[in-house]
Enzyme design. Sequence first.
Site, PDB file in Angstrom:
ATOM      1  N   SER A 111       0.849  -1.194   0.000  1.00 24.33           N
ATOM      2  CA  SER A 111       0.000   0.000   0.000  1.00 24.33           C
ATOM      3  C   SER A 111       0.887   1.248   0.000  1.00 24.33           C
ATOM      4  O   SER A 111       1.733   1.398  -0.884  1.00 24.33           O
ATOM      5  CB  SER A 111      -0.970  -0.054   1.187  1.00 24.33           C
ATOM      6  OG  SER A 111      -2.032   0.848   1.012  1.00 24.33           O
ATOM      7  N   ASP A 251      -9.402  -5.177  -5.064  1.00 24.42           N
ATOM      8  CA  ASP A 251      -8.530  -4.263  -4.332  1.00 24.42           C
ATOM      9  C   ASP A 251      -9.008  -2.817  -4.431  1.00 24.42           C
ATOM     10  O   ASP A 251      -9.457  -2.357  -5.481  1.00 24.42           O
ATOM     11  CB  ASP A 251      -7.122  -4.359  -4.948  1.00 24.42           C
ATOM     12  CG  ASP A 251      -6.008  -4.009  -3.993  1.00 24.42           C
ATOM     13  OD1 ASP A 251      -6.222  -3.166  -3.108  1.00 24.42           O
ATOM     14  OD2 ASP A 251      -4.912  -4.585  -4.163  1.00 24.42           O
ATOM     15  N   HIS A 278      -7.303  -6.021  -0.683  1.00 27.96           N
ATOM     16  CA  HIS A 278      -6.068  -5.261  -0.446  1.00 27.96           C
ATOM     17  C   HIS A 278      -4.980  -6.053   0.277  1.00 27.96           C
ATOM     18  O   HIS A 278      -3.870  -5.560   0.430  1.00 27.96           O
ATOM     19  CB  HIS A 278      -6.428  -4.013   0.377  1.00 27.96           C
ATOM     20  CG  HIS A 278      -5.445  -2.893   0.295  1.00 27.96           C
ATOM     21  ND1 HIS A 278      -4.972  -2.387  -0.892  1.00 27.96           N
ATOM     22  CD2 HIS A 278      -4.850  -2.153   1.277  1.00 27.96           C
ATOM     23  CE1 HIS A 278      -4.136  -1.391  -0.646  1.00 27.96           C
ATOM     24  NE2 HIS A 278      -4.034  -1.241   0.649  1.00 27.96           N
TER      25      HIS A 278
END
Length: 301
Positions: A111, A251, A278
């Site tokens: 991320s 995601d 995610h």
Amino acid sequence: MSVPHTVKGTVPFGEYKTWYRLSGDPGTSPRPTLVAVHGGPGSTHDYLRALEVFAAVGWPVVLYDQLGNGGSTHLPDKGPEFWTPELFLDELDNLLDRLGIADNYVLFGQSWGGLVVARHAAARPRGLRGLVVANAPASYPLWLREMEVLRAQLPPGINDVLLRHEAAGTTDSEEYHAAMRVFYDRHVCRLKPWPRDYQASFYEITNDPTVYHAMNGPSEFHVIGTLKDWGVEDCLPDIEVPTLVLSGAHDEATPETVRPYAELIPDARWEVFPESSHLPHLEEPERFIATMIEYLKGLPG
């Protein structure tokens, strides 16, 4: 597989401290150390604990908490001007040097951490052997555009609740958090209940949201902090090491936000996990481990 001996500690970072966790021994392993850079910004290492499995098959693993959270120095009185990408890039450089692994390492950035490791790799550090960019947007303007798309697909009324509280500045209300959870269950973690390691990082942000609120904002999809105009697209062509790009079919880091990594990094391969959002390392662990080991084994010696 049993994880090798694990050492926990801190290293000085200027007048502050960075907490780390090292599994395996870089001094005796011929393989590069895998260094995991967590998301947020303002999260912790906890939700990436599953990566320690790679220490059991020969790659030492370093997890750490970025400044401001977890076991590292907390600075609740620092304003947004303090919390910059450059600060966390400097912290990563410092950690690599202090642990003595700067001459032989692989970076795994998840991320927000994916943007950090991409910017680091673009400087072509001598000891970097490989790069994994997991579930990361190439820029926050891209991210924000795609958040509008995902929000519009939420069940009827949910986005109206979110918009109303965002306009009123009441994003700390229970109603906002309940609507936010609908998005998170679709696009952040599809497992029910959420895994304990992920819950631990989630609650750490809640306990001290200083960094998350300053740089990101009140939620994943309402980025109003200092990162809202930041990205790494400009430096991706400068990355020289083999790069593995990971994302989930559900995601919040949608294909539009991830594609620049695959298209602009000269030696990149993109793997999409069909059952994940995610957190593929938690949502599809067997496929994740196999994909990572194949990649790590293929790196130049």
